[in-house]
Write a protein that holds these residues in place. Structure first.
Motif, short mmCIF file in Angstrom:
data_model
loop_
_atom_site.label_atom_id
_atom_site.label_comp_id
_atom_site.label_asym_id
_atom_site.label_seq_id
_atom_site.Cartn_x
_atom_site.Cartn_y
_atom_site.Cartn_z
N LYS A 1 0.84 -1.20 0.00
CA LYS A 1 0.00 0.00 0.00
C LYS A 1 0.87 1.25 0.00
N ASP A 2 1.91 1.27 0.84
CA ASP A 2 2.79 2.43 0.93
C ASP A 2 3.57 2.67 -0.36
N ARG B 1 -3.56 -2.31 -7.39
CA ARG B 1 -2.89 -1.53 -6.34
C ARG B 1 -3.73 -1.59 -5.07
N ILE B 2 -3.08 -1.80 -3.95
CA ILE B 2 -3.78 -1.82 -2.68
C ILE B 2 -3.98 -0.37 -2.25
N THR B 3 -5.25 0.02 -2.09
CA THR B 3 -5.56 1.42 -1.78
C THR B 3 -5.98 1.62 -0.34
N LEU C 1 -6.50 -0.45 3.60
CA LEU C 1 -6.46 -1.59 4.52
C LEU C 1 -7.40 -1.24 5.66
N VAL D 1 -9.37 -5.71 2.44
CA VAL D 1 -8.29 -5.09 1.69
C VAL D 1 -8.89 -4.63 0.36
#
Length: 80
Positions: free
Chosen positions: A27-28, A47-49, A51, A58
């Motif tokens: 995420k970062d 893309r992990i946006t 949490l 997620v």
């Protein structure tokens, strides 16, 4: 008789903590990742946006489409 559904594999606290760290790093970084998700035949890419610790979901964005995946269903994070 009812058909027995396969149960999600159990993982210990260390494995879950490591998975959580990988998700936070992904995420970062903002880079695209692929996730192996229990019960899904194909990898989830994006893309992990978000949490969300409250719902334990997620959020994965793939070209504007957001999928919300339960944390415990994620088996592995790949850097592809």
């Amino acid at each position: 008789m009812a058909k027995a559904t396969p149960k999600r594999p159990t993982r210990d606290e260390f494995e879950l903590e490591e998975l959580g760290n990988q998700l936070v790093e992904a995420k970062d970084d903002g880079d695209e990742r692929s996730l192996i998700v229990w019960g899904m035949p194909e990898k989830v890419r994006g893309r992990i946006t978000v949490l969300d610790s409250r719902t334990r979901l997620v959020h994965v964005d793939d070209n504007g489409v957001t999928r919300k995946i339960p944390f415990l269903d994620i088996m592995k994070v790949n850097f592809e």
